[in-house]
Scaffold this motif. Structure first.
Motif, PDB file in Angstrom:
ATOM      1  N   SER A   1       0.812  -1.373   0.096  1.00  0.00           N
ATOM      2  CA  SER A   1       0.384  -0.046   0.018  1.00  0.00           C
ATOM      3  C   SER A   1       0.843   0.989   0.091  1.00  0.00           C
ATOM      4  N   MET A   2       2.358   1.253   0.340  1.00  0.00           N
ATOM      5  CA  MET A   2       3.207   2.056   0.497  1.00  0.00           C
ATOM      6  C   MET A   2       2.920   2.947  -1.205  1.00  0.00           C
ATOM      7  N   GLN A   3       4.195   3.338  -1.477  1.00  0.00           N
ATOM      8  CA  GLN A   3       3.883   4.634  -2.463  1.00  0.00           C
ATOM      9  C   GLN A   3       5.770   4.377  -2.345  1.00  0.00           C
ATOM     10  N   TYR A   4       6.254   4.173  -3.149  1.00  0.00           N
ATOM     11  CA  TYR A   4       7.915   3.747  -3.763  1.00  0.00           C
ATOM     12  C   TYR A   4       8.423   4.237  -4.674  1.00  0.00           C
ATOM     13  N   PRO A   5       9.235   5.136  -4.625  1.00  0.00           N
ATOM     14  CA  PRO A   5       9.538   6.209  -5.395  1.00  0.00           C
ATOM     15  C   PRO A   5      10.536   5.036  -6.884  1.00  0.00           C
ATOM     16  N   TYR A   6      10.780   5.612  -8.430  1.00  0.00           N
ATOM     17  CA  TYR A   6      11.690   5.292  -9.152  1.00  0.00           C
ATOM     18  C   TYR A   6      12.779   5.727  -9.363  1.00  0.00           C
ATOM     19  N   ALA A   7      13.395   5.154  -9.869  1.00  0.00           N
ATOM     20  CA  ALA A   7      14.703   5.502 -11.268  1.00  0.00           C
ATOM     21  C   ALA A   7      14.875   5.402 -12.475  1.00  0.00           C
ATOM     22  N   TRP A   8      15.508   5.941 -13.406  1.00  0.00           N
ATOM     23  CA  TRP A   8      16.069   5.301 -14.103  1.00  0.00           C
ATOM     24  C   TRP A   8      17.517   4.363 -14.423  1.00  0.00           C
ATOM     25  N   TYR A   9      17.428   3.766 -15.145  1.00  0.00           N
ATOM     26  CA  TYR A   9      18.645   2.392 -15.121  1.00  0.00           C
ATOM     27  C   TYR A   9      18.837   1.993 -16.411  1.00  0.00           C
ATOM     28  N   LYS A  10      19.933   2.454 -17.530  1.00  0.00           N
ATOM     29  CA  LYS A  10      19.965   1.392 -18.475  1.00  0.00           C
ATOM     30  C   LYS A  10      19.057   1.442 -19.158  1.00  0.00           C
ATOM     31  N   GLU A  11      17.897   2.938 -19.259  1.00  0.00           N
ATOM     32  CA  GLU A  11      16.926   3.310 -19.863  1.00  0.00           C
ATOM     33  C   GLU A  11      15.448   1.923 -19.694  1.00  0.00           C
ATOM     34  N   LYS A  12      16.080   1.757 -17.972  1.00  0.00           N
ATOM     35  CA  LYS A  12      14.644   1.510 -17.200  1.00  0.00           C
ATOM     36  C   LYS A  12      13.813   1.627 -16.441  1.00  0.00           C
ATOM     37  N   LYS A  13      12.336   1.388 -16.916  1.00  0.00           N
ATOM     38  CA  LYS A  13      12.596   2.317 -14.791  1.00  0.00           C
ATOM     39  C   LYS A  13      12.576   1.336 -13.793  1.00  0.00           C
ATOM     40  N   MET A  14      12.559   1.356 -12.972  1.00  0.00           N
ATOM     41  CA  MET A  14      13.371   0.633 -11.445  1.00  0.00           C
ATOM     42  C   MET A  14      11.788   1.799 -10.095  1.00  0.00           C
ATOM     43  N   HIS A  15      11.384   0.533  -9.747  1.00  0.00           N
ATOM     44  CA  HIS A  15      11.063   0.888  -8.255  1.00  0.00           C
ATOM     45  C   HIS A  15      11.847   0.844  -7.256  1.00  0.00           C
ATOM     46  N   GLU A  16      12.381   1.820  -6.171  1.00  0.00           N
ATOM     47  CA  GLU A  16      12.405   1.525  -5.127  1.00  0.00           C
ATOM     48  C   GLU A  16      12.269   0.116  -4.109  1.00  0.00           C
ATOM     49  N   GLN A  17      12.947  -0.607  -3.831  1.00  0.00           N
ATOM     50  CA  GLN A  17      11.992  -2.574  -2.958  1.00  0.00           C
ATOM     51  C   GLN A  17      11.965  -2.333  -1.989  1.00  0.00           C
ATOM     52  N   ILE A  18      11.442  -2.963  -0.861  1.00  0.00           N
ATOM     53  CA  ILE A  18      12.134  -3.321  -0.121  1.00  0.00           C
ATOM     54  C   ILE A  18      12.182  -4.738   0.644  1.00  0.00           C
ATOM     55  N   GLY A  19      12.462  -5.038   2.140  1.00  0.00           N
ATOM     56  CA  GLY A  19      12.623  -6.570   2.225  1.00  0.00           C
ATOM     57  C   GLY A  19      12.709  -5.485   3.705  1.00  0.00           C
ATOM     58  N   ALA A  20      11.985  -7.307   4.305  1.00  0.00           N
ATOM     59  CA  ALA A  20      11.388  -7.141   6.005  1.00  0.00           C
ATOM     60  C   ALA A  20      11.457  -8.786   6.333  1.00  0.00           C
TER      61      ALA A  20
END
Length: 718
Positions: free
Chosen positions: A384-403
């Motif tokens: 349910s949380m909002q995760y930022p994203y960034a571009w890496y080698k022309e690929k959109k990636m969301h920040e991840q979580i581990g818990a």
């Protein structure tokens, strides 16, 4: 061919002439006599005679132990279960993903009487009378072999008993019909009946038969799997027509399967299978296993309408419903089995993939530590949380979580989050991914060990001043790029100053400091140095490893290995692994040290680096813990604990990209509140950390030194 609905036509053969008939009768008689000798010989001394021995000269005379290896080590679908609750027994997580599906029966009482009678009537009417081979078919077999010896090419026929079929499929494994195979088959059938009772043989036969693919797209082995995969029923609940259909499939399972690999053959297969079903029903009527009324009703039964549907199984495979949970359980179970069998000579050459297959198809019941409600609520909160994203080698990636959430007193992993928006390209982030730990390593590698060794106390004074890096002309820096002079150990940890942590590590020495990590279930890399105290690891550590180490602090210094599996039972119900019998807790830090360390880590939450988001969100709960940030904000951590549970959270990208500096703290607070609401008994408000007694005496660390002057700092940095 079929005439009408109830008559089975017999193919008309030309009547053999008298010479041929006499010839056949003579050799049948001779063969029966030889077999009788064989039966006697096998029963008495275990050897063959004459003609039989010539064909079976290379056949091993197997013992009961030999047959057991063939007939008791079948693959069987394994299951995983959630931990039991106060109200309910363990709930099924699901079945392990396996291309084959086998469920073993243990008793004939588990099987529909219709199915048992269908097999006996069709496959072996004299099953309970013969000694493994049927005298009725022996003469024919002998005659055919003699004709082949005389140069007449005659295709051998069937006539195998249920015992012979079991020998052929599970012991000899030969599908081509030859005279030699037939003799070996009969030899083993007779010996098999010496060692096993009739019902035992029938049970093993019913577990061995193959039925092609089911509606779940798995290959079905055994009648229990066939009943579920074809009709979505328990094998004891089959209707008469369904039982007859299954019994009729054993001779040509691919041709009769209503779920062929090629969909265009489904109607043809179903038609053939239904015709075969009618023959089975006729046999049952002829042998008085059913009445005429039952026969008439079964003939008109709508088999097609009663077939299982693929959607009946959409949630049964745990890989579909709980992909990361079942995969992680599978990994840990594989480790356990490898350890259990490491000294067994039969398994010394087996690799990890062998044990992984064994986990999935060994018929195991694996009871996990995972609380279903906590697991689902934590993952729901993470999603349910909002995760930022960034571009890496022309690929959109969301920040991840581990818990990972661990029970402090037992090491049970109650719940975890493997990531969000995951696919097959993502790495699992609770157990598999290893990341730089940042300052969350300081309590484990500096403050805790130093207090345990008696060279530090919470009030010890440390001078926060410029300090060169190991083997370098560069200087360490604090996150705020400032120096703070004389500070207590508590304040240095509260605000996560780097220089005091390095000084403590150096005072301990690498060898003494590093000896503690393995005691917490963490192995430093051979190339790790003093930068590890600040989280600069060669490889890094998993979220679960870090959480387990903090749970040790909460548990008065006693370490319980974080684990997902409490118990494993084999297919017979025997317990082959019990975590609490094979793993005992051990003391890492003294109880008084962990209590003092907890009070220091409480200040991190109440007024230090975690006070903003975690302190304000956990009102009413006593929480201690530590933040952690790696260089360039690539890895963000908070590992915290209450008196009952520990929860570790990592956030970041799967590649070296700067992460949101507040995401880990926000996520920890969100997940903790979700867990506390889901299980307030396990995570109650108002509980306090208990003082085990004793205290950490004051130790002078740098109290004899004065704080450096600005001129001193300038000289040290030049």
């Amino acid at each position: 061919m079929i005439r009408g609905l109830s008559g089975v036509a017999k193919e008309k053969n030309k009547k053999p002439n008298l010479v041929r008939k006499t010839f056949r009768w003579f050799f049948r008689t001779i063969f029966v006599l030889i077999v009788l000798i064989l039966v006697t010989a096998v029963g008495a001394i275990g050897v063959g005679v004459g003609y039989i021995s010539a064909y079976a000269k290379d056949e091993k005379l197997r013992t009961r132990a030999d047959y057991d290896k063939y007939l008791t080590n079948w693959s069987e679908t394994s299951y995983a279960y959630f931990r039991p609750t106060e109200e309910n027994s363990p709930e099924l997580i699901g079945r392990f993903h396996n291309a084959q599906d086998r469920q073993l029966i243990r008793s004939l009482s588990e099987v529909s009487p219709y199915l048992l009678n269908a097999f006996i009537a069709t496959e072996d009417r004299e099953f309970y009378k013969h000694l493994g081979i049927s005298p009725r078919s022996l003469g024919r077999v002998f005659y055919e072999q003699l004709q082949n010896l005389l140069g007449h090419d005659i295709q051998t026929t069937g006539g195998s008993t249920i015992t012979q079929q079991l020998v052929r499929s599970e012991i000899l494994g030969e599908r081509i019909k030859t005279g030699e195979r037939k003799i070996r088959e009969m030899l083993n059938a007779v010996r098999l009946e010496k060692y096993y009772g009739k019902n035992e043989i029938l049970i093993k036969y019913l577990n061995s038969t193959y039925y092609g693919q089911g509606a779940n797209r798995k290959h079905l082995y055994g009648v229990a799997a066939a009943a579920r995969g074809i009709f979505n029923k328990e094998v004891k609940d089959l209707e008469l027509a369904q039982a007859a259909y299954i019994a009729g499939m054993v001779q040509r399972p691919i041709a009769y399967s209503p779920f062929p690999s090629k969909k265009e053959k489904q109607d043809e297969n179903l038609k053939n299978g239904t015709e075969r079903m009618k023959i089975v029903l006729h046999n049952m009527l002829k042998t008085r296993k059913i009445t005429k009324q039952q026969y008439d009703q079964a003939i008109h039964f709508d088999i097609k309408a009663s077939l299982a549907k693929p959607e009946d199984f959409k949630n049964e495979d745990a890989l579909n419903t709980y992909p990361f949970l079942i995969t992680t359980v599978e990994d840990e179970a594989t480790d356990i089995l490898q350890e259990l069998y490491k000294n067994d000579p039969d398994f010394k050459d087996k690799n990890r993939s062998y044990f992984r297959r064994k986990v999935k198809s060994g018929g195991y019941k694996i009871y996990t530590t995972v609380d279903k409600k906590l697991y689902e609520e934590l993952n729901k909160a993470a999603d349910s949380m909002q995760y930022p994203y960034a571009w890496y080698k022309e690929k959109k990636m969301h920040e991840q979580i581990g818990a990972s959430m661990v029970d402090n007193k037992t090491g049970d992993i109650l719940a975890f989050v493997s990531g969000v928006n995951m696919n097959e390209e993502n790495e699992e982030h609770a157990f598999m991914a290893r990341n730089q730990t940042g300052s969350s390593m300081k309590p484990l590698l500096a403050y805790g060990p130093a207090m345990n060794e008696g060279i530090l106390s919470p009030d010890s004074v440390i001078i926060d001043e410029p300090l060169k890096k190991e083997w370098s002309s560069e200087y360490y820096q604090n996150a705020d790029t400032k120096f703070h002079g004389r500070v207590s150990a508590t304040k240095a940890l509260q605000w996560s100053y780097n220089l005091p942590a390095v000084k403590i590590f150096r005072e301990l020495g690498k060898e003494k400091a590093f000896k503690y990590l393995p005691l917490m279930g963490m192995q430093p890399h051979k190339n790790d140095g003093e930068s590890l105290v600040l989280g600069g690891a060669t490889v890094g550590f998993t979220v679960t490893e870090m959480t387990g180490a903090y749970a040790m602090i909460a548990n008065h210094g006693q370490f319980n290995k974080p684990h997902l599996i409490n118990r494993i039972e084999d297919s017979t119900g025997k317990v082959v692994f019990d975590f609490h019998q094979s793993n005992k807790p051990h003391q890492v830090f003294k109880p008084e040290v962990t209590y003092a360390l907890t009070q220091m880590l409480r200040t991190v939450v109440t007024s230090g680096t975690a006070s903003g988001q975690i302190g304000s969100a956990t009102s009413g709960y006593q929480v201690a813990g530590k933040t952690g940030t790696s260089n360039d904000n690539y890895d963000l951590w908070f590992v915290g604990y209450t008196p009952e549970i520990s929860l570790g959270v990592w956030t970041g990208y799967e590649y070296n990209l700067p992460g949101d500096t507040s995401l880990a703290n926000r996520a920890w607070a969100r997940l903790f509140k979700a867990a506390a609401n889901a299980d307030p008994k396990r995570i109650p408000r108002g509980t306090s950390f208990t003082n085990p007694g004793g205290s950490v005496p004051y130790k002078c660390f740098e109290c004899h030194r004065s704080a450096p002057t600005p001129d001193d700092k300038k000289k040290q940095t030049e």
